[in-house]
Scaffold this motif. Structure first.
Motif, PDB file in Angstrom:
ATOM      1  N   LEU A  81      -6.674   9.987 -16.351  1.00  0.00           N
ATOM      2  CA  LEU A  81      -7.944   9.997 -15.622  1.00  0.00           C
ATOM      3  C   LEU A  81      -8.405  11.415 -15.282  1.00  0.00           C
ATOM      4  N   GLN A  82      -7.533  12.403 -15.418  1.00  0.00           N
ATOM      5  CA  GLN A  82      -7.896  13.770 -15.051  1.00  0.00           C
ATOM      6  C   GLN A  82      -8.734  14.468 -16.117  1.00  0.00           C
ATOM      7  N   ALA A  83      -8.692  13.981 -17.334  1.00  0.00           N
ATOM      8  CA  ALA A  83      -9.378  14.666 -18.435  1.00  0.00           C
ATOM      9  C   ALA A  83     -10.845  14.272 -18.497  1.00  0.00           C
ATOM     10  N   PRO A  84     -11.778  15.251 -18.492  1.00  0.00           N
ATOM     11  CA  PRO A  84     -13.211  14.933 -18.633  1.00  0.00           C
ATOM     12  C   PRO A  84     -13.500  14.231 -19.954  1.00  0.00           C
ATOM     13  N   LEU A  85     -14.545  13.409 -19.955  1.00  0.00           N
ATOM     14  CA  LEU A  85     -14.902  12.613 -21.122  1.00  0.00           C
ATOM     15  C   LEU A  85     -16.242  13.077 -21.691  1.00  0.00           C
ATOM     16  N   ASP A  86     -16.376  12.999 -23.002  1.00  0.00           N
ATOM     17  CA  ASP A  86     -17.616  13.426 -23.648  1.00  0.00           C
ATOM     18  C   ASP A  86     -18.747  12.419 -23.428  1.00  0.00           C
ATOM     19  N   ASP A  87     -18.401  11.154 -23.325  1.00  0.00           N
ATOM     20  CA  ASP A  87     -19.388  10.101 -23.109  1.00  0.00           C
ATOM     21  C   ASP A  87     -19.922  10.214 -21.674  1.00  0.00           C
ATOM     22  N   PRO A  88     -21.225  10.471 -21.475  1.00  0.00           N
ATOM     23  CA  PRO A  88     -21.734  10.675 -20.114  1.00  0.00           C
ATOM     24  C   PRO A  88     -21.598   9.439 -19.224  1.00  0.00           C
ATOM     25  N   TRP A  89     -21.692   8.241 -19.800  1.00  0.00           N
ATOM     26  CA  TRP A  89     -21.554   7.029 -18.994  1.00  0.00           C
ATOM     27  C   TRP A  89     -20.109   6.860 -18.531  1.00  0.00           C
ATOM     28  N   ALA A  90     -19.177   7.094 -19.448  1.00  0.00           N
ATOM     29  CA  ALA A  90     -17.767   7.009 -19.076  1.00  0.00           C
ATOM     30  C   ALA A  90     -17.389   8.099 -18.092  1.00  0.00           C
ATOM     31  N   GLU A  91     -17.979   9.274 -18.256  1.00  0.00           N
ATOM     32  CA  GLU A  91     -17.681  10.375 -17.336  1.00  0.00           C
ATOM     33  C   GLU A  91     -18.204  10.079 -15.935  1.00  0.00           C
ATOM     34  N   LEU A  92     -19.363   9.441 -15.844  1.00  0.00           N
ATOM     35  CA  LEU A  92     -19.887   9.041 -14.532  1.00  0.00           C
ATOM     36  C   LEU A  92     -18.920   8.074 -13.850  1.00  0.00           C
ATOM     37  N   VAL A  93     -18.434   7.106 -14.593  1.00  0.00           N
ATOM     38  CA  VAL A  93     -17.488   6.140 -14.021  1.00  0.00           C
ATOM     39  C   VAL A  93     -16.189   6.843 -13.624  1.00  0.00           C
ATOM     40  N   ARG A  94     -15.685   7.712 -14.494  1.00  0.00           N
ATOM     41  CA  ARG A  94     -14.441   8.433 -14.199  1.00  0.00           C
ATOM     42  C   ARG A  94     -14.560   9.228 -12.903  1.00  0.00           C
ATOM     43  N   GLN A  95     -15.659   9.972 -12.758  1.00  0.00           N
ATOM     44  CA  GLN A  95     -15.828  10.776 -11.551  1.00  0.00           C
ATOM     45  C   GLN A  95     -16.016   9.901 -10.314  1.00  0.00           C
ATOM     46  N   ALA A  96     -16.682   8.763 -10.468  1.00  0.00           N
ATOM     47  CA  ALA A  96     -16.864   7.862  -9.334  1.00  0.00           C
ATOM     48  C   ALA A  96     -15.526   7.278  -8.880  1.00  0.00           C
ATOM     49  N   VAL A  97     -14.672   6.945  -9.842  1.00  0.00           N
ATOM     50  CA  VAL A  97     -13.342   6.436  -9.492  1.00  0.00           C
ATOM     51  C   VAL A  97     -12.536   7.503  -8.752  1.00  0.00           C
ATOM     52  N   LEU A  98     -12.558   8.735  -9.265  1.00  0.00           N
ATOM     53  CA  LEU A  98     -11.801   9.805  -8.621  1.00  0.00           C
ATOM     54  C   LEU A  98     -12.320  10.100  -7.218  1.00  0.00           C
ATOM     55  N   ALA A  99     -13.637  10.143  -7.060  1.00  0.00           N
ATOM     56  CA  ALA A  99     -14.215  10.415  -5.745  1.00  0.00           C
ATOM     57  C   ALA A  99     -13.862   9.311  -4.757  1.00  0.00           C
TER      58      ALA A  99
END
Length: 296
Positions: free
Chosen positions: A29-47
């Motif tokens: 989960l620490q690695a940024p994602l190229d897909d902007p939609w997946a990256e939004l979800v990833r950052q929301a989960v981390l926050a």
């Protein structure tokens, strides 16, 4: 609209996961994602994981940009990712953040054909839960029961998707059908869809059929020369829903499937399920007998 622990799971799941996070899922989960939609979800989960209000507020402008894109070009997969991110930010998001979901829901009601209805069904349930709209939840549940009643073969496959449809990609269509059924059942357990069955088949029947072929792709009988690499990619990229099943039923061979695919993360269907579907802590053992005296 307030569901800051996200869709599919409850606050207790977050508490259990934070107490004992899965190392591989946490690292992934620490690695940024190229897909902007997946990256939004990833950052929301981390926050949400860190209870970081500043980080959550910083995501609101990104959420607004995503909302504008959905309004202009409605897309069911992207709407699923948007809904999941919105759920994690729902306690601080403005009311107008729900507008694009209403727009996409209208396209769901225009879906024709089994494959299109399967794509629309989980979104109807997810939006119905997030916006507390009973009619949407009821429509999703109705579609779910019709699919079990009329389209799911007792062996677990959907003939219209794999047998009658001669297009390539039969495994992918079977997989996506099982995924849609699970996401719909898990999004709102109050509908009782996990327990719904007819003719001895249920959502678990569809999952059991699909997941078996991730281990034995050469046995897939509906299409010649199915690439094992494509099946494995489907498992890794779109297999997060399996964690919901694994919590409920240990299907035959399923442990091997889970070991092959984990850690799962699917922004469009379940989120960081390997991380958040942590096992419940073991119950404290009960005293074996009466204790009459306390030790001093």
């Amino acid at each position: 609209m307030s569901l800051p622990h996200g869709l599919y799971l409850c606050l207790e799941d977050w508490t259990n996961a934070v107490a004992a996070p899965d190392p591989s899922a946490w690292e992934a989960l620490q690695a940024p994602l190229d897909d902007p939609w997946a990256e939004l979800v990833r950052q929301a989960v981390l926050a949400r994981w860190h209870s970081d209000l500043a980080a959550r507020q910083a995501l609101l402008p990104i959420l607004a940009q995503a909302a504008e894109q959905l309004q202009v070009q409605p897309d069911l997969d992207q709407a699923m990712a948007y809904a999941y991110a919105l759920s994690l930010l729902s306690d601080i998001a403005p009311p107008q953040a729900a507008a694009p979901l209403h727009t996409v829901v209208q396209t769901c009601y225009q879906a024709e054909g089994l494959e299109a209805r399967l794509r629309a069904m989980p979104l109807l349930m997810v939006v119905g839960v997030l916006l507390d709209e009973v009619a949407l939840r009821q429509d999703a549940a109705r579609h779910f029961r019709v699919i079990i009643d009329d389209h799911l073969h007792p062996e677990g496959y959907l003939p219209q998707l794999v047998q009658e449809d001669k297009r390539p990609g039969s495994f992918q269509r079977q997989w996506e059908a099982a995924r849609a059924l699970v996401l719909t059942a898990q999004a709102y357990e109050g509908a009782g869809l996990w327990d719904y069955h007819n003719r001895g088949v249920s959502v678990l029947t569809a999952v059991a059929y699909a997941q078996y072929y991730t281990l034995f792709p050469d046995k897939w009988r509906w299409e010649k020369d199915v690439a094992p690499e494509a099946i494995e990619a489907r498992l890794r990229q779109r297999g997060a829903f399996l964690e919901f099943v694994f919590r409920r039923a240990r299907l035959r061979n399923m442990q091997f499937v889970m070991d092959k695919g984990r850690p799962f993360f699917d922004a469009y269907g379940g989120g960081a399920t390997t991380l958040l579907c942590a096992p419940l802590p073991p119950a404290k053992p009960k005293p074996s007998g009466w204790r009459l005296f306390r030790r001093g």
